[in-house]
Design a protein around this motif. Structure first.
Motif, mmCIF file in Angstrom:
data_model
loop_
_atom_site.group_PDB
_atom_site.id
_atom_site.type_symbol
_atom_site.label_atom_id
_atom_site.label_comp_id
_atom_site.label_asym_id
_atom_site.label_seq_id
_atom_site.Cartn_x
_atom_site.Cartn_y
_atom_site.Cartn_z
ATOM 1 N N ILE A 55 0.841 -1.204 0.000
ATOM 2 C CA ILE A 55 0.000 0.000 0.000
ATOM 3 C C ILE A 55 0.872 1.248 0.000
ATOM 4 C CG2 ILE A 55 -1.614 1.348 1.395
ATOM 5 C CD1 ILE A 55 -2.852 -1.315 2.308
ATOM 6 N N ARG A 56 1.894 1.266 0.859
ATOM 7 C CA ARG A 56 2.805 2.421 0.927
ATOM 8 C C ARG A 56 3.466 2.678 -0.420
ATOM 9 N NH1 ARG A 56 7.550 0.566 4.005
ATOM 10 N NH2 ARG A 56 7.953 -0.320 1.935
ATOM 11 N N ASP A 57 3.949 1.620 -1.051
ATOM 12 C CA ASP A 57 4.667 1.784 -2.309
ATOM 13 C C ASP A 57 3.735 2.163 -3.454
ATOM 14 O OD1 ASP A 57 6.909 1.115 -0.867
ATOM 15 O OD2 ASP A 57 6.983 -0.967 -1.580
ATOM 16 N N ALA A 58 2.464 1.760 -3.346
ATOM 17 C CA ALA A 58 1.489 2.124 -4.377
ATOM 18 C C ALA A 58 0.983 3.548 -4.215
ATOM 19 C CB ALA A 58 0.308 1.158 -4.341
ATOM 20 N N ALA A 59 1.135 4.111 -3.017
ATOM 21 C CA ALA A 59 0.666 5.472 -2.743
ATOM 22 C C ALA A 59 1.732 6.210 -1.945
ATOM 23 C CB ALA A 59 -0.655 5.429 -1.971
ATOM 24 N N PRO A 67 -4.154 -5.757 10.438
ATOM 25 C CA PRO A 67 -2.972 -5.189 9.782
ATOM 26 C C PRO A 67 -2.399 -3.984 10.518
ATOM 27 C CG PRO A 67 -4.962 -4.702 8.535
ATOM 28 C CD PRO A 67 -5.337 -5.698 9.580
ATOM 29 N N ILE A 68 -3.244 -3.271 11.267
ATOM 30 C CA ILE A 68 -2.741 -2.144 12.057
ATOM 31 C C ILE A 68 -1.944 -2.659 13.251
ATOM 32 C CG2 ILE A 68 -3.387 -0.155 13.457
ATOM 33 C CD1 ILE A 68 -3.688 0.246 10.423
ATOM 34 N N TYR A 69 -2.435 -3.706 13.902
ATOM 35 C CA TYR A 69 -1.640 -4.324 14.974
ATOM 36 C C TYR A 69 -0.295 -4.790 14.433
ATOM 37 C CZ TYR A 69 -5.913 -4.626 17.841
ATOM 38 O OH TYR A 69 -7.035 -4.347 18.572
ATOM 39 N N ALA A 70 -0.324 -5.408 13.244
ATOM 40 C CA ALA A 70 0.909 -5.884 12.636
ATOM 41 C C ALA A 70 1.857 -4.725 12.361
ATOM 42 C CB ALA A 70 0.601 -6.633 11.340
ATOM 43 N N GLY A 71 1.316 -3.644 11.787
ATOM 44 C CA GLY A 71 2.142 -2.490 11.469
ATOM 45 C C GLY A 71 2.688 -1.802 12.704
ATOM 46 N N ASN A 72 1.904 -1.771 13.750
ATOM 47 C CA ASN A 72 2.403 -1.165 14.989
ATOM 48 C C ASN A 72 3.578 -1.958 15.563
ATOM 49 O OD1 ASN A 72 0.564 0.904 14.839
ATOM 50 N ND2 ASN A 72 -0.806 0.105 16.409
ATOM 51 N N LEU A 73 3.588 -3.252 15.302
ATOM 52 C CA LEU A 73 4.724 -4.062 15.730
ATOM 53 C C LEU A 73 5.928 -3.855 14.803
ATOM 54 C CD1 LEU A 73 3.075 -7.452 16.747
ATOM 55 C CD2 LEU A 73 4.244 -5.847 18.261
ATOM 56 N N PHE A 74 5.662 -3.751 13.491
ATOM 57 C CA PHE A 74 6.780 -3.583 12.554
ATOM 58 C C PHE A 74 6.255 -2.993 11.245
ATOM 59 C CE2 PHE A 74 10.075 -4.321 9.572
ATOM 60 C CZ PHE A 74 11.254 -4.542 10.266
ATOM 61 N N TYR A 75 6.615 -1.747 10.976
ATOM 62 C CA TYR A 75 6.264 -1.131 9.689
ATOM 63 C C TYR A 75 7.016 0.184 9.568
ATOM 64 C CZ TYR A 75 3.764 1.523 6.166
ATOM 65 O OH TYR A 75 3.466 2.283 5.077
ATOM 66 N N ASP A 76 7.575 0.418 8.380
ATOM 67 C CA ASP A 76 8.376 1.613 8.127
ATOM 68 C C ASP A 76 7.625 2.511 7.144
ATOM 69 O OD1 ASP A 76 10.399 3.442 8.053
ATOM 70 O OD2 ASP A 76 11.744 2.237 6.809
ATOM 71 N N HIS A 77 7.036 3.590 7.649
ATOM 72 C CA HIS A 77 6.295 4.490 6.771
ATOM 73 C C HIS A 77 7.240 5.508 6.143
ATOM 74 C CE1 HIS A 77 2.649 5.861 5.042
ATOM 75 N NE2 HIS A 77 2.728 7.079 5.549
ATOM 76 N N ASP A 78 6.808 6.084 5.030
ATOM 77 C CA ASP A 78 7.686 6.977 4.271
ATOM 78 C C ASP A 78 7.410 8.453 4.509
ATOM 79 O OD1 ASP A 78 5.260 7.207 2.987
ATOM 80 O OD2 ASP A 78 6.020 6.779 0.970
ATOM 81 N N ARG A 79 6.653 8.763 5.563
ATOM 82 C CA ARG A 79 6.319 10.160 5.846
ATOM 83 C C ARG A 79 6.178 10.336 7.351
ATOM 84 N NH1 ARG A 79 1.256 13.640 3.308
ATOM 85 N NH2 ARG A 79 1.161 15.232 4.943
ATOM 86 N N SER A 112 -3.675 17.783 -0.452
ATOM 87 C CA SER A 112 -2.805 17.257 -1.505
ATOM 88 C C SER A 112 -2.463 15.787 -1.299
ATOM 89 C CB SER A 112 -1.507 18.071 -1.567
ATOM 90 O OG SER A 112 -0.733 17.878 -0.387
ATOM 91 N N ALA A 113 -2.735 15.256 -0.129
ATOM 92 C CA ALA A 113 -2.309 13.894 0.206
ATOM 93 C C ALA A 113 -3.386 12.874 -0.123
ATOM 94 C CB ALA A 113 -1.953 13.795 1.685
ATOM 95 N N GLN A 114 -2.951 11.709 -0.575
ATOM 96 C CA GLN A 114 -3.858 10.579 -0.625
ATOM 97 C C GLN A 114 -3.971 10.023 0.788
ATOM 98 O OE1 GLN A 114 -2.890 7.546 -3.487
ATOM 99 N NE2 GLN A 114 -4.646 6.264 -2.981
ATOM 100 N N VAL A 115 -5.177 9.746 1.231
ATOM 101 C CA VAL A 115 -5.398 9.219 2.571
ATOM 102 C C VAL A 115 -5.917 7.794 2.450
ATOM 103 C CG1 VAL A 115 -6.653 9.479 4.741
ATOM 104 C CG2 VAL A 115 -5.859 11.508 3.515
ATOM 105 N N ILE A 116 -5.254 6.885 3.143
ATOM 106 C CA ILE A 116 -5.664 5.478 3.183
ATOM 107 C C ILE A 116 -6.178 5.197 4.584
ATOM 108 C CG2 ILE A 116 -4.986 3.091 2.770
ATOM 109 C CD1 ILE A 116 -4.449 4.810 0.338
ATOM 110 N N CYS A 117 -7.441 4.846 4.692
ATOM 111 C CA CYS A 117 -8.047 4.520 5.987
ATOM 112 C C CYS A 117 -8.173 3.011 6.080
ATOM 113 C CB CYS A 117 -9.416 5.191 6.093
ATOM 114 S SG CYS A 117 -10.383 4.662 7.521
#
Length: 545
Positions: free
Chosen positions: A364-368, A380-392, A422-427
């Motif tokens: 998702i990050r790389d597509a947006a 997936p949010i629990y998973a990301g809170n454990l390990f995820y590198d956002h680009d912003r 200006s941002a795409q928002v992914i909920c």
């Protein structure tokens, strides 16, 4: 300025303090507060529930850096907003809730007036950092000034101002607005001592919380000069994207705790050291932090965890001042190798199911690129809170830590989108959490916001069911039937796409809707949770725990 009512003066006072947007549902108890709103130039967004107004204000504040404002009615309007206020308090988010309250003479008498509470002011005080009661026209400006001053000089959070029905329409002479201070001075002696300790240390580790997300390039310079791995809490993600020193993983993981405990000096920047980040497995202990140097805006927060050197002040200012005191040139302490070892071990530690979900988040990050990803309490949010590198920096936030309110993501994403058009928002929201606030999607339709609502549909509360089963409790109440999201999206008048739980398919769907105007919905079909008992019955095996 003469000729204004108190309600009109309130709106003028908000505008003078930089407010450009307010979220609210008008009612008979806020009519006078709305008198000057249409002509003020302040954008008004109508949620479908007062809880949505509060969460929208939260999302707006996180992205804009300015206080989010919600207008709510007396009684149920205020009580419906207490949950968003509590979430904002837990995450240090500046929001202002403006409410009506019954007439001055009726307060506390239990006479049975519409929307009456025994003591609305006292109730608000239990959650708000400050609750102001405007008992007369001359008290309004001071109440506004106190609220906005606290937004700037201490740890931010929810503020509340209530205006009685019989005061809101009274004449008011607008008073001169005092400009609040915008910074807390930092003791230069403490900065020098911190620089000395950091320069002498051989294995520095930096803990980056939400207070570090606006520090920008100086933060990267500091990490590189100290050659220090940077562990990021949920609200600190993105401060060092794809950098060799970045550890975008929860400090609750054993691998990350080992990294922290191996350090001979820990520098904690803008993080409350709370258990939902640092002890989510409820061990009762934080990782040991040798030589802890802690920077935080809030003196009370600094006092809650003993530190070798507590420094009160804004994180960004502290970083800039540290850089002027530290020796030039970068240390050589194996920081990148230590960070890489922690990253690899942490990713392995989260297990195959969460790794698969992190792969979807990465897709998702790389597509947006540069999107804002706003989440609820879902797998997936629990998973990301454990390990995820956002680009912003500040572009990954959710309600799965801190207060942990379900129903957060949809309205918060709306506030975030308004804050940055200006941002795409992914909920990202689960089918269960979505049902807490699904009608708020229509506010996104009204405002034509470019939000992609990603529904993680496993037809139940999978994470809760797993937790019940893991401790031998019969799974109950975890399978509420979700709506038909195809029909739901059609009723909203927005496009819908259903995809399997597969990275390429999700990425393709995100890219497809990314260039479209207005909101859209992507439904990810995830496996439904089947309790062990059900599996055992199917297989003809007796159920045992």
């Amino acid at each position: 300025m003469s000729g204004q009512t108190v309600g009109e003066a309130l709106v003028a006072g908000l505008k003078a303090r930089g407010v450009t947007c307010a979220f609210g549902i008008p009612g008979v108890h806020t009519v006078e507060l709305y008198r000057g709103l249409a002509a003020s130039g302040i954008r008004h967004v109508t949620p479908r529930h007062e809880q949505g107004a509060g969460f929208m204000a939260d999302g707006y504040a996180r992205v804009s850096g300015e206080p989010g404002v919600a207008f709510v009615i007396t009684g149920p309007g205020l009580t419906n907003t207490l949950t968003p206020m509590a979430q904002a308090r837990a995450d240090s988010i500046p929001i202002l809730v403006v409410s009506g309250v019954n007439t001055v003479a009726s307060l506390g008498k239990g006479l049975g007036f519409l929307h009456e509470l025994p003591d609305q002011h006292a109730l608000a005080k239990t959650v708000a950092l400050v609750s102001e009661h405007v008992a007369s026209p001359g008290e309004l400006d001071a109440a506004l000034s106190r609220a906005f001053e606290l937004f700037h000089i201490g740890r931010p959070g929810p503020m509340h101002i209530q205006v009685p029905l019989d005061v809101a329409g009274l004449p008011y002479r607008h008073e001169q607005i005092a400009k609040p201070p915008h910074s807390v001075p930092i003791d230069p002696a403490q900065i020098k001592e911190a620089a000395t300790r950091l320069a002498a240390a051989r294995r520095v580790v930096i803990l980056a919380g939400g207070g570090a997300k606006t520090a920008g390039a100086p933060f990267k310079t500091l990490a590189e000069r100290l050659d220090a791995p940077v562990v990021q809490t949920v609200n600190g993600r993105g401060v060092l994207h794809a950098h060799p020193l970045s550890v975008p993983a929860s400090p609750s993981l054993r691998a990350v705790r080992d990294l922290i405990e191996d350090a001979d000096c820990v520098l904690a920047l803008g993080t409350e050291l709370g258990p939902t980040d640092y002890d989510m497995y409820a061990t009762g202990n934080l990782a040991r932090m040798s030589g802890l140097i802690r920077v935080d805006l809030c003196a009370d927060q600094l006092a809650r965890h003993p530190a070798t050197l507590p420094i009160q002040g804004p994180t960004g200012a502290a970083i800039s001042q540290l850089l002027t005191c530290l020796p030039e040139g970068e240390k050589q302490s194996g920081g990148s190798a230590r960070a890489n070892q922690a990253r690899e071990a942490a990713f392995e530690e989260i297990g195959p199911d969460y790794r698969a979900q992190v792969a979807i988040l990465n897709a998702i990050r790389d597509a947006a690129p540069g999107a804002l990803i706003v989440g609820d309490s879902t797998q997936p949010i629990y998973a990301g809170n454990l390990f995820y590198d956002h680009d912003r920096p500040g572009g990954w936030f959710n309600a799965a830590t801190g207060y942990g309110a379900l129903g957060y993501a949809i309205p918060a994403a709306i506030g975030a989108s308004i804050a940055d058009a200006s941002a795409q928002v992914i909920c990202i929201v689960g089918d269960g959490g979505a049902q807490f606030s699904l009608p708020e999607v229509m506010a996104a339709v009204d405002e034509n916001l470019p939000i992609t609502f990603v529904i993680w549909n496993n037809r139940g509360y999978h994470e809760i069911a797993t937790s019940m089963q893991d401790v031998g409790v019969t799974v109950l109440g975890c399978d509420p039937t979700p709506p038909d999201f195809v029909a739901t999206a059609q009723s909203f008048g927005i496009p819908h796409t259903r995809v399997p739980m597969e990275s390429k398919a999700v990425a393709a769907a995100v890219k497809l809707v990314g260039g479209q105007a207005g909101p859209s919905m992507i439904e990810i079909s995830a496996p439904r949770f089947v309790p062990v008992k059900d599996l055992a019955m199917k297989e003809g095996v007796p159920q045992t725990f």
